[in-house]
Enzyme design. Structure first.
Site, PDB file in Angstrom:
ATOM      1  N   GLY A  75     -33.208  50.667  29.547  1.00 40.82           N
ATOM      2  CA  GLY A  75     -33.797  52.003  29.478  1.00 40.82           C
ATOM      3  C   GLY A  75     -33.282  52.916  30.565  1.00 40.82           C
ATOM      4  O   GLY A  75     -33.002  54.101  30.330  1.00 40.82           O
ATOM      5  N   CYS A  76     -33.147  52.383  31.762  1.00 44.30           N
ATOM      6  CA  CYS A  76     -32.684  53.196  32.896  1.00 44.30           C
ATOM      7  C   CYS A  76     -31.214  53.552  32.756  1.00 44.30           C
ATOM      8  O   CYS A  76     -30.791  54.644  33.148  1.00 44.30           O
ATOM      9  CB  CYS A  76     -32.960  52.465  34.206  1.00 44.30           C
ATOM     10  SG  CYS A  76     -34.733  52.163  34.442  1.00 44.30           S
ATOM     11  N   THR A  77     -30.428  52.658  32.169  1.00 42.05           N
ATOM     12  CA  THR A  77     -29.022  52.947  31.876  1.00 42.05           C
ATOM     13  C   THR A  77     -28.926  54.078  30.868  1.00 42.05           C
ATOM     14  O   THR A  77     -28.155  55.025  31.048  1.00 42.05           O
ATOM     15  CB  THR A  77     -28.310  51.683  31.365  1.00 42.05           C
ATOM     16  OG1 THR A  77     -28.331  50.697  32.409  1.00 42.05           O
ATOM     17  CG2 THR A  77     -26.885  51.971  30.945  1.00 42.05           C
TER      18      THR A  77
END
Length: 195
Positions: A75-77
């Protein structure tokens, strides 16, 4: 028996809504949980992926500050890639800038930024002091650091908050819409000034 099944149903319905994204929080009612719209963001000075100290108060232009749970997670990527895809337009059209913040160290930030070819600063908040100063709410019943984006005006006053752990890519659109609503200048010289 009927009462028991009604109680179980009510509990289950409540549990299922705990994971529903909270896109448009009325922050004037939730000041204790989060930096509210109209409040000045706390100042901070954190190292980025290049070892450079980035200070919030040094920005004299609008700033998108997004908090994310951890480097190199799916998700952070996706969120970082979404901001990276739009950072040029955010700078040129709105004269604003972007910083991402999470609790990993500068070495982790450097690796994450290099993997993705990031063109904006991601900051190491190793002791979560900045996250705490912004009162970023935790997600998933308090088990995970929250994913929250704040849009600040050129004086550091919060104009928009977007809290959505599940839809990481939505943060960019919300930030751009907020910058548009602020009526931020599209003068190309504004992107060169103010930092």
């Amino acid at each position: 028996m009927l009462i028991r099944s009604a109680l179980v149903s009510a509990l289950l319905m409540g549990a299922t809504t705990a994971f529903v994204p909270q896109n448009n929080i009325n922050l004037k009612q939730q000041t204790a949980l989060n930096l509210a719209i109209g409040e000045t963001a706390p100042d901070f000075a954190l190292k980025d992926q290049n070892g450079k100290v980035v200070k919030r108060s040094s920005f004299k232009k609008p700033l998108v500050v997004y908090f994310y749970p951890a480097d190199s997670t799916p998700g952070c990527t996706k969120q970082a890639q979404s901001f990276n895809d739009e950072v040029k337009e955010i700078r040129n059209k709105f004269g604003a800038d972007v910083v991402g913040i999470s609790g990993q160290d500068a070495v982790s930030k450097q690796k994450f930024a290099q993997e993705l070819g990031l063109n904006f600063s991601i900051l190491a908040d190793e002791d979560d002091a900045v996250r705490k100063a912004f009162n970023v709410p935790k997600a998933a019943f308090g088990l995970l650091p929250g994913r929250v984006t704040y849009v600040l005006d050129n004086k550091g006053v919060c104009t928009k908050v977007h809290n959505d752990l599940a839809d990481a890519a939505s943060h960019v659109k919300v930030a751009k819409d907020a910058l548009e609503e602020m009526g931020v200048s599209s003068n190309p010289l504004t992107s060169l000034l103010g930092r």
